[in-house]
Structures are given as structure tokens and as C-alpha cells.
Design a protein around this motif. Structure first.
Motif, PDB file in Angstrom:
ATOM      1  N   GLY A 164      30.455  67.839  33.551  1.00  0.00           N
ATOM      2  CA  GLY A 164      29.667  66.906  32.752  1.00  0.00           C
ATOM      3  C   GLY A 164      30.419  65.759  32.133  1.00  0.00           C
ATOM      4  O   GLY A 164      29.806  64.891  31.490  1.00  0.00           O
ATOM      5  N   ALA A 165      31.752  65.700  32.289  1.00  0.00           N
ATOM      6  CA  ALA A 165      32.521  64.594  31.736  1.00  0.00           C
ATOM      7  C   ALA A 165      32.425  63.380  32.655  1.00  0.00           C
ATOM      8  O   ALA A 165      32.273  63.533  33.875  1.00  0.00           O
ATOM      9  CB  ALA A 165      33.982  64.999  31.552  1.00  0.00           C
ATOM     10  N   PRO A 166      32.502  62.146  32.126  1.00  0.00           N
ATOM     11  CA  PRO A 166      32.492  60.951  32.976  1.00  0.00           C
ATOM     12  C   PRO A 166      33.668  60.980  33.949  1.00  0.00           C
ATOM     13  O   PRO A 166      34.771  61.424  33.594  1.00  0.00           O
ATOM     14  CB  PRO A 166      32.637  59.810  31.971  1.00  0.00           C
ATOM     15  CG  PRO A 166      32.145  60.368  30.679  1.00  0.00           C
ATOM     16  CD  PRO A 166      32.528  61.817  30.694  1.00  0.00           C
ATOM     17  N   LEU A 167      33.439  60.503  35.180  1.00  0.00           N
ATOM     18  CA  LEU A 167      34.467  60.576  36.214  1.00  0.00           C
ATOM     19  C   LEU A 167      35.710  59.782  35.828  1.00  0.00           C
ATOM     20  O   LEU A 167      36.835  60.263  35.985  1.00  0.00           O
ATOM     21  CB  LEU A 167      33.908  60.057  37.543  1.00  0.00           C
ATOM     22  CG  LEU A 167      34.905  60.035  38.714  1.00  0.00           C
ATOM     23  CD1 LEU A 167      35.460  61.425  38.983  1.00  0.00           C
ATOM     24  CD2 LEU A 167      34.238  59.468  39.960  1.00  0.00           C
ATOM     25  N   LEU A 168      35.530  58.564  35.317  1.00  0.00           N
ATOM     26  CA  LEU A 168      36.687  57.749  34.961  1.00  0.00           C
ATOM     27  C   LEU A 168      37.502  58.395  33.851  1.00  0.00           C
ATOM     28  O   LEU A 168      38.742  58.370  33.879  1.00  0.00           O
ATOM     29  CB  LEU A 168      36.236  56.345  34.541  1.00  0.00           C
ATOM     30  CG  LEU A 168      35.719  55.442  35.659  1.00  0.00           C
ATOM     31  CD1 LEU A 168      35.292  54.086  35.108  1.00  0.00           C
ATOM     32  CD2 LEU A 168      36.791  55.252  36.740  1.00  0.00           C
ATOM     33  N   ALA A 169      36.825  58.984  32.892  1.00  0.00           N
ATOM     34  CA  ALA A 169      37.528  59.678  31.806  1.00  0.00           C
ATOM     35  C   ALA A 169      38.279  60.881  32.347  1.00  0.00           C
ATOM     36  O   ALA A 169      39.407  61.183  31.905  1.00  0.00           O
ATOM     37  CB  ALA A 169      36.536  60.113  30.734  1.00  0.00           C
ATOM     38  N   SER A 170      37.697  61.577  33.315  1.00  0.00           N
ATOM     39  CA  SER A 170      38.358  62.733  33.918  1.00  0.00           C
ATOM     40  C   SER A 170      39.585  62.317  34.716  1.00  0.00           C
ATOM     41  O   SER A 170      40.609  62.998  34.707  1.00  0.00           O
ATOM     42  CB  SER A 170      37.384  63.503  34.818  1.00  0.00           C
ATOM     43  OG  SER A 170      36.290  63.995  34.073  1.00  0.00           O
ATOM     44  N   LEU A 171      39.477  61.185  35.420  1.00  0.00           N
ATOM     45  CA  LEU A 171      40.625  60.660  36.158  1.00  0.00           C
ATOM     46  C   LEU A 171      41.764  60.307  35.211  1.00  0.00           C
ATOM     47  O   LEU A 171      42.943  60.607  35.479  1.00  0.00           O
ATOM     48  CB  LEU A 171      40.211  59.440  36.972  1.00  0.00           C
ATOM     49  CG  LEU A 171      39.353  59.705  38.217  1.00  0.00           C
ATOM     50  CD1 LEU A 171      38.807  58.390  38.774  1.00  0.00           C
ATOM     51  CD2 LEU A 171      40.167  60.435  39.290  1.00  0.00           C
ATOM     52  N   ALA A 172      41.423  59.669  34.091  1.00  0.00           N
ATOM     53  CA  ALA A 172      42.446  59.317  33.101  1.00  0.00           C
ATOM     54  C   ALA A 172      43.071  60.572  32.506  1.00  0.00           C
ATOM     55  O   ALA A 172      44.290  60.640  32.310  1.00  0.00           O
ATOM     56  CB  ALA A 172      41.830  58.456  32.002  1.00  0.00           C
ATOM     57  N   GLN A 173      42.246  61.574  32.247  1.00  0.00           N
ATOM     58  CA  GLN A 173      42.760  62.826  31.680  1.00  0.00           C
ATOM     59  C   GLN A 173      43.665  63.539  32.669  1.00  0.00           C
ATOM     60  O   GLN A 173      44.670  64.141  32.294  1.00  0.00           O
ATOM     61  CB  GLN A 173      41.601  63.736  31.268  1.00  0.00           C
ATOM     62  CG  GLN A 173      42.058  64.976  30.500  1.00  0.00           C
ATOM     63  CD  GLN A 173      40.896  65.839  30.043  1.00  0.00           C
ATOM     64  OE1 GLN A 173      39.761  65.650  30.485  1.00  0.00           O
ATOM     65  NE2 GLN A 173      41.175  66.783  29.163  1.00  0.00           N
ATOM     66  N   ALA A 174      43.316  63.453  33.957  1.00  0.00           N
ATOM     67  CA  ALA A 174      44.155  64.086  34.983  1.00  0.00           C
ATOM     68  C   ALA A 174      45.533  63.435  35.027  1.00  0.00           C
ATOM     69  O   ALA A 174      46.564  64.129  35.136  1.00  0.00           O
ATOM     70  CB  ALA A 174      43.472  63.974  36.346  1.00  0.00           C
ATOM     71  N   GLY A 175      45.576  62.115  34.954  1.00  0.00           N
ATOM     72  CA  GLY A 175      46.858  61.426  34.945  1.00  0.00           C
ATOM     73  C   GLY A 175      47.673  61.766  33.722  1.00  0.00           C
ATOM     74  O   GLY A 175      48.889  62.004  33.810  1.00  0.00           O
ATOM     75  N   LEU A 176      47.018  61.813  32.561  1.00  0.00           N
ATOM     76  CA  LEU A 176      47.713  62.160  31.330  1.00  0.00           C
ATOM     77  C   LEU A 176      48.198  63.610  31.365  1.00  0.00           C
ATOM     78  O   LEU A 176      49.283  63.921  30.876  1.00  0.00           O
ATOM     79  CB  LEU A 176      46.783  61.945  30.129  1.00  0.00           C
ATOM     80  CG  LEU A 176      47.398  62.174  28.740  1.00  0.00           C
ATOM     81  CD1 LEU A 176      48.589  61.235  28.522  1.00  0.00           C
ATOM     82  CD2 LEU A 176      46.344  61.953  27.657  1.00  0.00           C
ATOM     83  N   ALA A 177      47.405  64.491  31.968  1.00  0.00           N
ATOM     84  CA  ALA A 177      47.794  65.902  32.068  1.00  0.00           C
ATOM     85  C   ALA A 177      49.017  66.076  32.963  1.00  0.00           C
ATOM     86  O   ALA A 177      49.885  66.911  32.694  1.00  0.00           O
ATOM     87  CB  ALA A 177      46.625  66.733  32.597  1.00  0.00           C
ATOM     88  N   PHE A 178      49.096  65.293  34.047  1.00  0.00           N
ATOM     89  CA  PHE A 178      50.286  65.336  34.898  1.00  0.00           C
ATOM     90  C   PHE A 178      51.529  64.997  34.085  1.00  0.00           C
ATOM     91  O   PHE A 178      52.558  65.666  34.173  1.00  0.00           O
ATOM     92  CB  PHE A 178      50.136  64.354  36.055  1.00  0.00           C
ATOM     93  CG  PHE A 178      51.404  64.147  36.846  1.00  0.00           C
ATOM     94  CD1 PHE A 178      51.827  65.074  37.777  1.00  0.00           C
ATOM     95  CD2 PHE A 178      52.183  63.013  36.636  1.00  0.00           C
ATOM     96  CE1 PHE A 178      53.004  64.888  38.496  1.00  0.00           C
ATOM     97  CE2 PHE A 178      53.354  62.807  37.347  1.00  0.00           C
ATOM     98  CZ  PHE A 178      53.771  63.752  38.274  1.00  0.00           C
ATOM     99  N   ALA A 179      51.426  63.940  33.265  1.00  0.00           N
ATOM    100  CA  ALA A 179      52.571  63.504  32.467  1.00  0.00           C
ATOM    101  C   ALA A 179      52.877  64.476  31.331  1.00  0.00           C
ATOM    102  O   ALA A 179      54.045  64.837  31.101  1.00  0.00           O
ATOM    103  CB  ALA A 179      52.312  62.110  31.913  1.00  0.00           C
ATOM    104  N   SER A 180      51.852  64.929  30.611  1.00  0.00           N
ATOM    105  CA  SER A 180      52.085  65.862  29.506  1.00  0.00           C
ATOM    106  C   SER A 180      52.553  67.215  30.039  1.00  0.00           C
ATOM    107  O   SER A 180      53.355  67.904  29.391  1.00  0.00           O
ATOM    108  CB  SER A 180      50.816  66.038  28.667  1.00  0.00           C
ATOM    109  OG  SER A 180      49.767  66.602  29.433  1.00  0.00           O
ATOM    110  N   GLY A 181      52.080  67.590  31.232  1.00  0.00           N
ATOM    111  CA  GLY A 181      52.568  68.814  31.851  1.00  0.00           C
ATOM    112  C   GLY A 181      54.058  68.751  32.123  1.00  0.00           C
ATOM    113  O   GLY A 181      54.762  69.758  32.072  1.00  0.00           O
TER     114      GLY A 181
END
Length: 259
Positions: A164-181
């Protein structure tokens, strides 16, 4: 180890974990944007799926016999100074906590956030930088093991779009998660233990959910998130350099024949 690590096992663990998280969350009926807005939505939409996923991962780690390589490094990183990046992340989390209006949380809401922190730290770290990293280390050099495990950790967050999250927001979160990971990976390599990464991960997520729900002022701590990610990517080379954490397996030898 009861089972010799293989790269395909890591991909299978990741895919299975993501499927479990999506399935349980969909069954809960809580859209992703609603998670963290109330005690009920947090219990049903986040704590439940993390509890199921974490329990299955714990069983899997036991069956595979991978607890030690999943939780501990054989040798810590030669360069310790990159730990400054996770320290900045810790400071940012504390800033978020002090910038939260805790009067807006009742006892059930506070307990749900505490459970969320414990379970997200345990489950996601055991999956990505525990079992998956152990699997990849059996096949790839450490640099690739870091990259692929962090990439899958980031891609996992695209599931939020399904929830249910917006796709663009999910894409941004995925990129941030890669870096924070990558910051959590640095914690593991420098301290020699995944436990500290679990604790930092849990604290960070709780602080972000809390300040997002009831901020006192502009969430300066959350703004530091992308900065931490960029710094982590900039220094990760120095904790990878010289690492050899390939799983050690022993092959039973035949007993000498008795004359």
C-alpha cells in the motif's frame, strides 16, 4: 554446521522471508501507510509479521547449524575508525527520541514500538547480515557478499509498495535501506558481532516511527539518515579490506583401520 552454506540458500532465505512478511501483513489487513499511526496498526501490521518471520528464521538457523557464523565474525575488521558512521546513526536516533512528543503514546502504543524495535532488529539483521551473508560468503569474495546482501536488504523494502505504500516512496526507501544496511554491516565487521547491529537497527526504526507520528519540531535526526548512508558507502571499503570470513566447514575423517 549441519548444512554447508551455499549462495542459493541465501537467495532462498531472502525470498522466503519476503514472502512471509508480505503474506502475514496482507492477512492483517493493515496498509503500510497506517503502520505506526496507532497501537493496533503497529501490533497487527508490523509486530505480527516480524514475529512470525523471526521465529521461522530462528528455527532455520538452528536446523542449518548456522548460529555462530550468522552472529559472529571470526576476525574483526582491521580498520576500526569507520565505526564513526554508525555512531552518527546512533546519535541521530537519540535526537529523534528526544524530538518525540511521548505524551501522545499510551501504554499499548509504547509496548508495540518496543516490540517493533526488538523484532525488526532481530529478524531483519538475522536474515540479511546473518544467514544471507553467511550463504554468500561461501561463494563470493567479501566485497560481493556485502554488496549482494545489502542489495537484497534494500530490495526487500519494495514489498512496501505491494502493501500500500507509494511506489516512488518505496523505491527511495529501498535505496536508503541499501545504504543504511551498509552501516549495520560496518557495525558487524568492526565489533565482530551482529548483536550490536540488531540493537542499532531496532533503535533506529523505533525512533523514526516515533518521531514520524509525534514530532515536537522538524525531525533533524531523520534528515541525517541519507547522510549516514552516503558516509557508510564511502568508508565500507576499509572494513572489507583484508576480510576472509568464508564459512569454515569440517569434513569427518575416517577412523584408522584397526590391525
Amino acid at each position: 554446521m549441519r548444512v554447508t552454506p551455499r549462495a542459493w540458500i541465501g537467495f532462498a532465505i531472502w525470498a522466503g522471508y519476503v514472502l512471509v512478511i508480505i503474506s502475514v501483513t496482507l492477512l492483517s489487513g493493515v496498509p503500510y501507510p497506517d503502520i505506526g499511526t496507532s497501537a493496533e496498526s503497529t501490533w497487527r501490521g508490523a509486530v505480527l509479521d516480524l514475529a512470525v518471520g523471526g521465529a521461522l528464521l530462528a528455527i532455520l538457523a538452528t536446523v542449518l547449524g548456522w548460529w555462530r557464523p550468522a552472529l559472529f565474525e571470526r576476525t574483526r575488521a582491521h580498520h576500526k575508525w569507520p565505526i564513526f558512521v554508525p555512531i552518527i546513526m546512533f546519535i541521530a536516533a537519540i535526537m529523534n527520541i528526544f524530538n518525540t512528543d511521548w505524551a501522545q503514546f499510551d501504554a499499548s502504543f509504547l509496548l508495540s514500538l518496543l516490540a517493533l524495535g526488538v523484532l525488526v532488529g532481530f529478524s531483519e539483521e538475522l536474515m540479511a547480515r546473518g544467514l544471507v551473508l553467511t550463504s554468500f560468503r561461501a561463494r563470493f569474495a567479501e566485497g560481493w557478499a556485502w554488496f549482494l546482501s545489502s542489495l537484497l536488504f534494500g530490495l526487500m523494502h519494495l514489498a512496501n509498495a505491494v502493501l500500500g505504500a507509494p511506489l516512488l516512496a518505496s523505491l527511495a526507501q529501498a535505496g536508503l535501506a541499501f545504504a543504511s544496511g551498509t552501516a549495520f554491516y560496518i557495525v558487524r565487521r568492526v565489533t565482530g558481532s551482529l548483536v550490536w547491529a540488531m540493537l542499532l537497527h531496532g533503535l533506529w526504526d523505533v525512533s523514526v516511527f516515533a518521531v514520524g507520528h509525534a514530532p515536537v519540531s522538524a525531525a533533524l535526526g531523520s534528515i541525517l539518515g541519507p547522510v549516514v548512508g552516503i558516509l557508510a558507502l564511502a568508508v565500507v571499503y576499509w572494513v572489507i579490506k583484508g576480510a576472509d570470513e568464508r564459512p569454515v566447514t569440517t569434513t569427518p575423517t575416517a577412523n584408522p583401520a584397526v590391525a
